[in-house]
Design an enzyme around this catalytic site. Sequence first.
Site, PDB file in Angstrom:
ATOM      1  N   SER A   1     -48.886 -49.816  24.816  1.00  0.00           N
ATOM      2  CA  SER A   1     -49.158 -50.440  23.516  1.00  0.00           C
ATOM      3  C   SER A   1     -50.091 -49.609  22.634  1.00  0.00           C
ATOM      4  O   SER A   1     -51.037 -50.139  22.047  1.00  0.00           O
ATOM      5  CB  SER A   1     -49.730 -51.852  23.699  1.00  0.00           C
ATOM      6  OG  SER A   1     -48.745 -52.734  24.162  1.00  0.00           O
TER       7      SER A   1
ATOM      8  N   GLY B   1     -46.836 -52.832  17.941  1.00  0.00           N
ATOM      9  CA  GLY B   1     -46.198 -52.599  16.649  1.00  0.00           C
ATOM     10  C   GLY B   1     -47.046 -53.023  15.469  1.00  0.00           C
ATOM     11  O   GLY B   1     -46.744 -52.693  14.314  1.00  0.00           O
TER      12      GLY B   1
ATOM     13  N   LEU C   1     -49.962 -51.998  14.526  1.00  0.00           N
ATOM     14  CA  LEU C   1     -50.659 -50.907  13.840  1.00  0.00           C
ATOM     15  C   LEU C   1     -49.748 -50.124  12.900  1.00  0.00           C
ATOM     16  O   LEU C   1     -50.212 -49.248  12.168  1.00  0.00           O
ATOM     17  CB  LEU C   1     -51.294 -49.962  14.863  1.00  0.00           C
ATOM     18  CG  LEU C   1     -52.578 -50.503  15.515  1.00  0.00           C
ATOM     19  CD1 LEU C   1     -52.973 -49.677  16.730  1.00  0.00           C
ATOM     20  CD2 LEU C   1     -53.716 -50.544  14.505  1.00  0.00           C
ATOM     21  N   THR C   2     -48.459 -50.457  12.881  1.00  0.00           N
ATOM     22  CA  THR C   2     -47.576 -49.871  11.865  1.00  0.00           C
ATOM     23  C   THR C   2     -47.771 -50.579  10.527  1.00  0.00           C
ATOM     24  O   THR C   2     -47.349 -50.080   9.489  1.00  0.00           O
ATOM     25  CB  THR C   2     -46.097 -50.004  12.271  1.00  0.00           C
ATOM     26  OG1 THR C   2     -45.731 -51.401  12.275  1.00  0.00           O
ATOM     27  CG2 THR C   2     -45.852 -49.405  13.648  1.00  0.00           C
ATOM     28  N   GLY C   3     -48.379 -51.767  10.588  1.00  0.00           N
ATOM     29  CA  GLY C   3     -48.594 -52.556   9.379  1.00  0.00           C
ATOM     30  C   GLY C   3     -47.450 -53.488   9.046  1.00  0.00           C
ATOM     31  O   GLY C   3     -47.527 -54.257   8.082  1.00  0.00           O
ATOM     32  N   LYS C   4     -46.395 -53.488   9.857  1.00  0.00           N
ATOM     33  CA  LYS C   4     -45.208 -54.271   9.494  1.00  0.00           C
ATOM     34  C   LYS C   4     -45.421 -55.780   9.560  1.00  0.00           C
ATOM     35  O   LYS C   4     -44.676 -56.530   8.921  1.00  0.00           O
ATOM     36  CB  LYS C   4     -44.026 -53.878  10.373  1.00  0.00           C
ATOM     37  CG  LYS C   4     -44.162 -54.223  11.855  1.00  0.00           C
ATOM     38  CD  LYS C   4     -42.941 -53.710  12.620  1.00  0.00           C
ATOM     39  CE  LYS C   4     -43.019 -54.002  14.103  1.00  0.00           C
ATOM     40  NZ  LYS C   4     -41.850 -53.442  14.837  1.00  0.00           N
TER      41      LYS C   4
ATOM     42  N   TYR D   1     -38.516 -56.128  33.864  1.00  0.00           N
ATOM     43  CA  TYR D   1     -37.967 -55.923  32.517  1.00  0.00           C
ATOM     44  C   TYR D   1     -36.526 -56.399  32.409  1.00  0.00           C
ATOM     45  O   TYR D   1     -35.797 -56.382  33.389  1.00  0.00           O
ATOM     46  CB  TYR D   1     -38.045 -54.442  32.153  1.00  0.00           C
ATOM     47  CG  TYR D   1     -39.433 -53.933  31.888  1.00  0.00           C
ATOM     48  CD1 TYR D   1     -40.530 -54.792  31.817  1.00  0.00           C
ATOM     49  CD2 TYR D   1     -39.670 -52.573  31.718  1.00  0.00           C
ATOM     50  CE1 TYR D   1     -41.805 -54.297  31.581  1.00  0.00           C
ATOM     51  CE2 TYR D   1     -40.941 -52.070  31.483  1.00  0.00           C
ATOM     52  CZ  TYR D   1     -42.007 -52.940  31.419  1.00  0.00           C
ATOM     53  OH  TYR D   1     -43.268 -52.444  31.190  1.00  0.00           O
TER      54      TYR D   1
ATOM     55  N   LEU E   1     -49.502 -48.587  19.815  1.00  0.00           N
ATOM     56  CA  LEU E   1     -49.322 -49.091  18.446  1.00  0.00           C
ATOM     57  C   LEU E   1     -49.654 -50.577  18.350  1.00  0.00           C
ATOM     58  O   LEU E   1     -49.300 -51.238  17.380  1.00  0.00           O
ATOM     59  CB  LEU E   1     -47.885 -48.843  17.972  1.00  0.00           C
ATOM     60  CG  LEU E   1     -47.530 -47.389  17.644  1.00  0.00           C
ATOM     61  CD1 LEU E   1     -46.035 -47.255  17.372  1.00  0.00           C
ATOM     62  CD2 LEU E   1     -48.335 -46.896  16.453  1.00  0.00           C
ATOM     63  N   GLY E   2     -50.348 -51.089  19.361  1.00  0.00           N
ATOM     64  CA  GLY E   2     -50.745 -52.495  19.326  1.00  0.00           C
ATOM     65  C   GLY E   2     -49.566 -53.438  19.186  1.00  0.00           C
ATOM     66  O   GLY E   2     -49.584 -54.338  18.347  1.00  0.00           O
TER      67      GLY E   2
END
Length: 408
Positions: free
Chosen positions: A289, A294, A296-299, A104, A291-292
Site C-alpha cells: 500500500s 490508491g 494518495l493518487t487523490g482520486k 486472494y 499509495l495508501g
Amino acid sequence: MALTVAASSSFASFLCDSRRCSRLHLRGQRKYKCNRRNLAGIVRAKQGESALQYRKVGDSELNISEITLGTMTFGEQNTEKEAHQILNYAFDHGINILDTAEAYPIPMKKETQGRTDLYVGSWLKSRSRDKVILATKVCGYSERSAYIRKNAKVLQVDAANIKESVEESLKRLSTDYIDLLQIHWPDRYVSLFGEFTYDPSKWRPSVPFVEQLKSFQDLIDEGKVRYIGVSNETSFGVMEFVHAAKVEGLPKIVSIQNIYSLLARCKFEVDLVEVCHPNNCNIGLLAYSPLGGGSLTGKYLDINSEAAKKGRLNLFPGYMERYNKSVAREATELYLELAKKHGLSPVELALGFTRDRPFMTSSIIGATSVEQLKEDIDAFLKTPRPLPAEVMAGIEDIFKRYKDPAIL
C-alpha cells in the site's frame, strides 16, 4: 546493494547475486541454477539512463526489482485476460517478482478464494519459471476463514495448515516450488490492518515460533519452498523468529511485508527499521500500500469522480475506510499540494518517497489496468532520484502535523 539494470524482459531473470554463474544453489533436493549472467553484458547502467534497480532480499540470494507486482485484484476487479496483460507489461518492463496469497483476491470470499493464483498459474505457463520470482502467503490465525482448509475449524500457522496451504497453492499456481513463502499475518494476536494499540486482553495461545519454523524447514527440505518471510509483523515477532532460527538451526526469515506509505510510517520507522537493518537482523522490507490504497493518487477526494467510483474503497464499503477519514483526507490534500508545488504528480511524490527510503527493498504495487501500472513504473523511472531536499523537507513538515493519519 542496488544494481541498475536495463528494463526489458531479457533482463527480468536477474535472480542471483553470486559472481560465479556456474554455481548451483541447493535447497533440499532441488537445484536452482544461477540466472546471473556476465555483468558486462547485463548491467549497462549508462550515465543518465533510466532503469529499475534490483536489491537483494535480506540474507537470501534473490535479487528483486524495486517494484513488486501485487495481484490481489485478480479474480475480483480484474478478469484473467486483464491479469495476463498486467503481468506481461510488468515483466516486460523490468519487474521480476510478483506477490500473491492463498487468501486472494481481496476482499476475501469463499466463492473467489484462490482465483488470483489460478490466473497467475495460467500466465506462468507462458513464461520461463526461473525468470519469475514467485512470492505467496499462507494465512495466519482466523476463525472466520476456515473455509480455506478442507477439514479445519480454524486457520493456524501449524504444520498441518502450512503443508496444506503450500500443496494447494502449488496446484493453483501450476508450479512445483515457491521462491518466497510468507506468513500473511501472525498466528498470535497482534494489532492489525489499521489498529494502532496492542490490547493485552486479546492475548491468546499460539503456535510456538520454533514449531512454525520447523514446518517451513520440512518444505524447504522437500524443495517446495526456497525462502521464508513474514507479513504484518512486529519487532517482537521478527526477533523471536530470528532468535529461534539461530538457536535451533532452522531457516531464517529474509523478508517482512508490512504497510508503508506517506500515510502510514510509524509502525515501521519507530523500531522495525532498527531490527531489520542489515547490521542487525537483515530483513528486507516489501512495502504494501505505498499509495495508501490508491488514496494518495487523490482520486478519492472527489467522491463523484469516475476514478473514485471505480476505486476499491468505494466498490467495497467498509474496506480500508480509514483512508477516507477526515484527517487522512486532510493529509492527502497537503501532500497533493506539495507535489503540485514541485512539479510532481501525486503518484510520483508517493512512490518516489517509498522508493528512496534507505531501508526499502521493494514497493508492492497493484494495478487494475496496464495504464495504471505504466504510470506507477514511470514514477519510479522519471521522478528525480532521490527526491530533492526541498521536497523531503515538505514531506517532513506535513508528517509532523499528521503522523500516520490512516492508523486508527
